[in-house]
Scaffold this active site. Sequence first.
Site, PDB file in Angstrom:
ATOM      1  N   ASP A  71     -27.819 -16.726 -18.206  1.00  0.00           N
ATOM      2  CA  ASP A  71     -27.924 -16.773 -19.670  1.00  0.00           C
ATOM      3  C   ASP A  71     -29.307 -16.239 -20.005  1.00  0.00           C
ATOM      4  O   ASP A  71     -30.326 -16.840 -19.619  1.00  0.00           O
ATOM      5  CB  ASP A  71     -27.750 -18.222 -20.155  1.00  0.00           C
ATOM      6  CG  ASP A  71     -27.834 -18.347 -21.675  1.00  0.00           C
ATOM      7  OD1 ASP A  71     -28.487 -17.499 -22.323  1.00  0.00           O
ATOM      8  OD2 ASP A  71     -27.251 -19.291 -22.217  1.00  0.00           O
ATOM      9  N   ASN A  98     -27.642  -5.571 -20.872  1.00  0.00           N
ATOM     10  CA  ASN A  98     -26.524  -5.286 -21.775  1.00  0.00           C
ATOM     11  C   ASN A  98     -26.213  -6.437 -22.731  1.00  0.00           C
ATOM     12  O   ASN A  98     -25.764  -6.202 -23.852  1.00  0.00           O
ATOM     13  CB  ASN A  98     -25.283  -4.961 -20.936  1.00  0.00           C
ATOM     14  CG  ASN A  98     -23.996  -5.080 -21.726  1.00  0.00           C
ATOM     15  OD1 ASN A  98     -23.613  -4.167 -22.466  1.00  0.00           O
ATOM     16  ND2 ASN A  98     -23.313  -6.221 -21.612  1.00  0.00           N
ATOM     17  N   TYR A 177     -29.592  -7.782 -36.648  1.00  0.00           N
ATOM     18  CA  TYR A 177     -29.135  -6.956 -35.529  1.00  0.00           C
ATOM     19  C   TYR A 177     -29.841  -5.585 -35.461  1.00  0.00           C
ATOM     20  O   TYR A 177     -30.382  -5.224 -34.409  1.00  0.00           O
ATOM     21  CB  TYR A 177     -27.607  -6.813 -35.578  1.00  0.00           C
ATOM     22  CG  TYR A 177     -27.040  -6.005 -34.442  1.00  0.00           C
ATOM     23  CD1 TYR A 177     -26.963  -6.536 -33.157  1.00  0.00           C
ATOM     24  CD2 TYR A 177     -26.605  -4.701 -34.643  1.00  0.00           C
ATOM     25  CE1 TYR A 177     -26.451  -5.787 -32.106  1.00  0.00           C
ATOM     26  CE2 TYR A 177     -26.094  -3.947 -33.603  1.00  0.00           C
ATOM     27  CZ  TYR A 177     -26.023  -4.491 -32.331  1.00  0.00           C
ATOM     28  OH  TYR A 177     -25.527  -3.742 -31.290  1.00  0.00           O
ATOM     29  N   LYS A 181     -32.447  -4.323 -32.440  1.00  0.00           N
ATOM     30  CA  LYS A 181     -32.196  -3.133 -31.611  1.00  0.00           C
ATOM     31  C   LYS A 181     -33.319  -2.104 -31.780  1.00  0.00           C
ATOM     32  O   LYS A 181     -33.693  -1.426 -30.817  1.00  0.00           O
ATOM     33  CB  LYS A 181     -30.837  -2.524 -31.955  1.00  0.00           C
ATOM     34  CG  LYS A 181     -29.650  -3.383 -31.490  1.00  0.00           C
ATOM     35  CD  LYS A 181     -29.623  -3.610 -29.980  1.00  0.00           C
ATOM     36  CE  LYS A 181     -28.331  -4.263 -29.512  1.00  0.00           C
ATOM     37  NZ  LYS A 181     -28.336  -4.592 -28.081  1.00  0.00           N
ATOM     38  N   THR A 212     -14.642  -3.606 -28.913  1.00  0.00           N
ATOM     39  CA  THR A 212     -14.906  -4.775 -28.051  1.00  0.00           C
ATOM     40  C   THR A 212     -14.844  -6.020 -28.923  1.00  0.00           C
ATOM     41  O   THR A 212     -14.725  -5.921 -30.152  1.00  0.00           O
ATOM     42  CB  THR A 212     -16.313  -4.700 -27.418  1.00  0.00           C
ATOM     43  OG1 THR A 212     -17.275  -4.795 -28.473  1.00  0.00           O
ATOM     44  CG2 THR A 212     -16.528  -3.426 -26.636  1.00  0.00           C
TER      45      THR A 212
HETATM   46  P1  NAP Z   1     -19.121  -8.143 -26.324  1.00  0.00           P
HETATM   47  O1  NAP Z   1     -17.775  -7.658 -25.924  1.00  0.00           O
HETATM   48  O2  NAP Z   1     -19.242  -9.149 -27.414  1.00  0.00           O
HETATM   49  O3  NAP Z   1     -19.871  -8.669 -25.028  1.00  0.00           O
HETATM   50  C1  NAP Z   1     -21.161  -9.215 -25.126  1.00  0.00           C
HETATM   51  C2  NAP Z   1     -21.549  -9.745 -23.774  1.00  0.00           C
HETATM   52  O4  NAP Z   1     -22.868 -10.323 -23.891  1.00  0.00           O
HETATM   53  C3  NAP Z   1     -20.610 -10.873 -23.307  1.00  0.00           C
HETATM   54  O5  NAP Z   1     -20.463 -10.787 -21.917  1.00  0.00           O
HETATM   55  C4  NAP Z   1     -21.388 -12.119 -23.700  1.00  0.00           C
HETATM   56  O6  NAP Z   1     -21.059 -13.257 -22.945  1.00  0.00           O
HETATM   57  C5  NAP Z   1     -22.787 -11.625 -23.369  1.00  0.00           C
HETATM   58  N1  NAP Z   1     -23.823 -12.507 -23.906  1.00  0.00           N
HETATM   59  C6  NAP Z   1     -24.018 -12.891 -25.169  1.00  0.00           C
HETATM   60  N2  NAP Z   1     -25.065 -13.737 -25.239  1.00  0.00           N
HETATM   61  C7  NAP Z   1     -25.519 -13.891 -23.963  1.00  0.00           C
HETATM   62  C8  NAP Z   1     -26.551 -14.625 -23.361  1.00  0.00           C
HETATM   63  N3  NAP Z   1     -27.357 -15.437 -24.074  1.00  0.00           N
HETATM   64  N4  NAP Z   1     -26.753 -14.507 -22.023  1.00  0.00           N
HETATM   65  C9  NAP Z   1     -25.957 -13.722 -21.277  1.00  0.00           C
HETATM   66  N5  NAP Z   1     -24.916 -13.027 -21.787  1.00  0.00           N
HETATM   67  C10 NAP Z   1     -24.716 -13.109 -23.117  1.00  0.00           C
HETATM   68  O7  NAP Z   1     -20.059  -6.949 -26.796  1.00  0.00           O
HETATM   69  P2  NAP Z   1     -20.151  -5.416 -26.357  1.00  0.00           P
HETATM   70  O8  NAP Z   1     -19.599  -4.610 -27.470  1.00  0.00           O
HETATM   71  O9  NAP Z   1     -19.659  -5.216 -24.987  1.00  0.00           O
HETATM   72  O10 NAP Z   1     -21.739  -5.249 -26.417  1.00  0.00           O
HETATM   73  C11 NAP Z   1     -22.544  -5.104 -25.272  1.00  0.00           C
HETATM   74  C12 NAP Z   1     -23.865  -4.529 -25.706  1.00  0.00           C
HETATM   75  O11 NAP Z   1     -23.639  -3.268 -26.325  1.00  0.00           O
HETATM   76  C13 NAP Z   1     -24.630  -5.372 -26.718  1.00  0.00           C
HETATM   77  O12 NAP Z   1     -25.995  -5.358 -26.417  1.00  0.00           O
HETATM   78  C14 NAP Z   1     -24.369  -4.658 -28.037  1.00  0.00           C
HETATM   79  O13 NAP Z   1     -25.396  -4.868 -28.962  1.00  0.00           O
HETATM   80  C15 NAP Z   1     -24.315  -3.230 -27.569  1.00  0.00           C
HETATM   81  N6  NAP Z   1     -23.599  -2.295 -28.448  1.00  0.00           N
HETATM   82  C16 NAP Z   1     -22.272  -2.468 -28.675  1.00  0.00           C
HETATM   83  C17 NAP Z   1     -21.610  -1.558 -29.496  1.00  0.00           C
HETATM   84  C18 NAP Z   1     -20.131  -1.663 -29.773  1.00  0.00           C
HETATM   85  O14 NAP Z   1     -19.628  -0.916 -30.622  1.00  0.00           O
HETATM   86  N7  NAP Z   1     -19.395  -2.522 -29.111  1.00  0.00           N
HETATM   87  C19 NAP Z   1     -22.291  -0.493 -30.078  1.00  0.00           C
HETATM   88  C20 NAP Z   1     -23.662  -0.359 -29.826  1.00  0.00           C
HETATM   89  C21 NAP Z   1     -24.306  -1.263 -28.991  1.00  0.00           C
HETATM   90  P3  NAP Z   1     -19.931 -14.320 -23.428  1.00  0.00           P
HETATM   91  O15 NAP Z   1     -18.602 -13.747 -23.023  1.00  0.00           O
HETATM   92  O16 NAP Z   1     -20.293 -15.572 -22.701  1.00  0.00           O
HETATM   93  O17 NAP Z   1     -20.057 -14.444 -24.911  1.00  0.00           O
END
Ligand code: NAP
Length: 259
Positions: A71, A98, A177, A181, A212
């Site tokens: 975490d 990530n 957010y 970033k 996601t």
């Molecule tokens: P997601 O499906 O919501 O996954 C987020 C991941 O982060 C999950 O595994 C979650 O764990 C984990 N997490 C959250 N808080 C945490 C903590 N305190 N310690 C460890 N793990 C933690 O999101 P995603 O879309 O894959 O996003 C991944 C990254 O990409 C993020 O940094 C996000 O800002 C970035 N991003 C995403 C997008 C997009 O369109 N999806 C676009 C630009 C950037 P749990 O399952 O336990 O909640």
Amino acid sequence: MTNENRIALVTGANRGIGRAVARRLAARGLTVLVTARDPDRAAAAVDRLRADPGIRAAGAGGERLWPLTLDVTDAAGVRAAARQVGDRFGRLDVLVNNAGISGGVEAQLPSATTLETMREVFATNLFGVLAVTNALLPLLHRSAAARIVNVSSAVGSFARQSDPGHYLSGQPPLAAYPAAKAALTMLTVQYARELRPAGILVNAAAPGACDTGFTRELALGRRITRTADQGAAVVERLALLGPDGPSGGFFDEDGPVDW
Ligand code: NAP
């Protein structure tokens, strides 16, 4: 250094882009520490990855995938995880920061945003990156070619946020957010400056809007067809940069992102 000799750690690797990055790196032959804040989710992610046809075809199943509880907001837990990596592997070659949270849209209209929301989003998306990176840096220094990739977002780009022609200008303004970033890409630049003499390349990735749990939660009203795997491609590329690769940059799949 061959991929087969590389050890990578991905935070938030139990779902979404993080899991796709872990899958891609394992399919390229790396040993991957699949971390999640919940131990059962880390174990389940490893089981799922081991069953993935791409990983099986690469012969990278069994011993190349390791679950680890991490975490990023738990300072003592982060240090304990780093000790486990050190005890088991003695070094780390690739760190992918990530893990991230959105903070939700409703709670983030700037005039209505509470300090609690700001603290919560920054705790994961910025302070967590610093905590994890600093805990693992001694192990990254033991690598012959360490790479750090911080998963940022084009939402944190000043240029895009202030361009009236960009789709972001049609989205609701958010306090936490995008600011977290933007700060993360700057932190990336500062780490890159410090670590360049040690040969550690540090870059920020913008995966693009992917379907996601994260974007479904944000409910931005746009239908997103891009997959987590597509978003993970730029992260994979930056994780496996050669010795002449860039450092201190901010990239999406098309190249540099305007700050
Ligand atoms: P997601 O499906 O919501 O996954 C987020 C991941 O982060 C999950 O595994 C979650 O764990 C984990 N997490 C959250 N808080 C945490 C903590 N305190 N310690 C460890 N793990 C933690 O999101 P995603 O879309 O894959 O996003 C991944 C990254 O990409 C993020 O940094 C996000 O800002 C970035 N991003 C995403 C997008 C997009 O369109 N999806 C676009 C630009 C950037 P749990 O399952 O336990 O909640």
